[in-house]
Design a protein around this motif. Structure first.
Motif, PDB file in Angstrom:
ATOM      1  N   ASN A  34     -61.172 -25.169 -26.872  1.00 23.47           N
ATOM      2  CA  ASN A  34     -61.614 -26.302 -25.812  1.00 23.47           C
ATOM      3  C   ASN A  34     -63.092 -26.815 -26.257  1.00 23.47           C
ATOM      4  O   ASN A  34     -63.222 -28.034 -26.220  1.00 23.47           O
ATOM      5  CB  ASN A  34     -61.784 -25.620 -24.296  1.00 23.47           C
ATOM      6  CG  ASN A  34     -60.583 -25.464 -23.784  1.00 23.47           C
ATOM      7  OD1 ASN A  34     -59.540 -26.206 -24.024  1.00 23.47           O
ATOM      8  ND2 ASN A  34     -60.521 -24.575 -22.805  1.00 23.47           N
ATOM      9  N   ARG A  35     -63.777 -25.854 -26.784  1.00 15.59           N
ATOM     10  CA  ARG A  35     -65.069 -26.237 -27.553  1.00 15.59           C
ATOM     11  C   ARG A  35     -65.084 -27.180 -28.495  1.00 15.59           C
ATOM     12  O   ARG A  35     -65.974 -28.051 -28.581  1.00 15.59           O
ATOM     13  CB  ARG A  35     -65.927 -24.938 -27.746  1.00 15.59           C
ATOM     14  CG  ARG A  35     -67.290 -25.283 -28.194  1.00 15.59           C
ATOM     15  CD  ARG A  35     -68.401 -25.874 -26.924  1.00 15.59           C
ATOM     16  NE  ARG A  35     -69.470 -25.972 -27.601  1.00 15.59           N
ATOM     17  CZ  ARG A  35     -70.210 -27.114 -28.129  1.00 15.59           C
ATOM     18  NH1 ARG A  35     -69.301 -28.271 -28.449  1.00 15.59           N
ATOM     19  NH2 ARG A  35     -71.437 -27.064 -28.554  1.00 15.59           N
ATOM     20  N   GLU A  38     -64.148 -30.493 -27.201  1.00 12.18           N
ATOM     21  CA  GLU A  38     -65.676 -31.039 -26.598  1.00 12.18           C
ATOM     22  C   GLU A  38     -66.376 -31.800 -27.815  1.00 12.18           C
ATOM     23  O   GLU A  38     -67.128 -32.652 -27.789  1.00 12.18           O
ATOM     24  CB  GLU A  38     -66.332 -30.145 -25.826  1.00 12.18           C
ATOM     25  CG  GLU A  38     -65.549 -29.798 -24.571  1.00 12.18           C
ATOM     26  CD  GLU A  38     -66.663 -28.584 -23.734  1.00 12.18           C
ATOM     27  OE1 GLU A  38     -67.554 -28.058 -24.216  1.00 12.18           O
ATOM     28  OE2 GLU A  38     -65.679 -28.107 -22.787  1.00 12.18           O
ATOM     29  N   GLN A  42     -69.387 -35.274 -30.430  1.00 13.01           N
ATOM     30  CA  GLN A  42     -70.672 -35.072 -31.008  1.00 13.01           C
ATOM     31  C   GLN A  42     -70.679 -34.976 -32.292  1.00 13.01           C
ATOM     32  O   GLN A  42     -69.884 -34.844 -33.184  1.00 13.01           O
ATOM     33  CB  GLN A  42     -71.194 -33.487 -30.208  1.00 13.01           C
ATOM     34  CG  GLN A  42     -70.846 -33.570 -28.680  1.00 13.01           C
ATOM     35  CD  GLN A  42     -70.980 -32.278 -28.092  1.00 13.01           C
ATOM     36  OE1 GLN A  42     -71.146 -31.355 -28.893  1.00 13.01           O
ATOM     37  NE2 GLN A  42     -71.100 -32.078 -26.827  1.00 13.01           N
TER      38      GLN A  42
END
Length: 150
Positions: A34-35, A38, A42
């Protein structure tokens, strides 16, 4: 890399029939995935272990909060299950600094930055996280910095 250690531990837990360990390691892998999702939007992370350690520290913090709530709610069986998960997760974290090492690091940063009072707390915390973020529980460090600057 920590990711490789986690994959190896999952295989070992599955072969050993450790259902609780297997479930916890799968939770770890899910949180890391999940990270990763995300992080796609970025800037790329230079060191993958930093990202993994952040995820693991967050998982430990969440479980410790749950343990506290379950203990207050008189649910020792749920608190014990969370504590078992914390034990599995902490196997993959780097060794954490003890109170003496934390105090020494804070004093060194205070000296380097010339910090004298509470107005410098933000600068000291930012530098502490930059230097020792992987080996330090920042929630505990906050109280130590506040005491050192007071």
């Amino acid at each position: 890399m920590i990711r490789d250690d986690i994959k190896t531990a999952l295989v070992t837990a599955m072969k050993g029939g450790d259902k609780a360990g297997t479930a916890t390691i799968r939770l770890i892998q899910s949180a890391i995935k999940n990270r990763d999702i995300e992080a796609r939007t970025q800037a790329p992370v230079a060191d993958d272990d930093v990202l993994v350690v952040e995820v693991l520290q967050k998982m430990v913090k969440q479980r410790r909060e749950s343990i506290e709530m379950y203990t207050q709610g008189n649910r020792p069986e749920l608190a014990a299950a969370e504590a078992a998960e914390v034990t599995v997760i902490e196997r993959f974290l780097p060794r954490q600094m003890d109170e003496g090492e934390t105090a020494a690091a804070i004093d060194a940063i205070k000296t380097d930055l010339g910090a004298t009072g509470m107005k410098d707390m933000g600068r000291v915390m930012a530098e502490l996280k930059a230097r020792h973020g992987q080996t330090l529980d920042m929630s505990k460090a906050s109280a130590a910095v506040k005491a050192a600057l007071a």
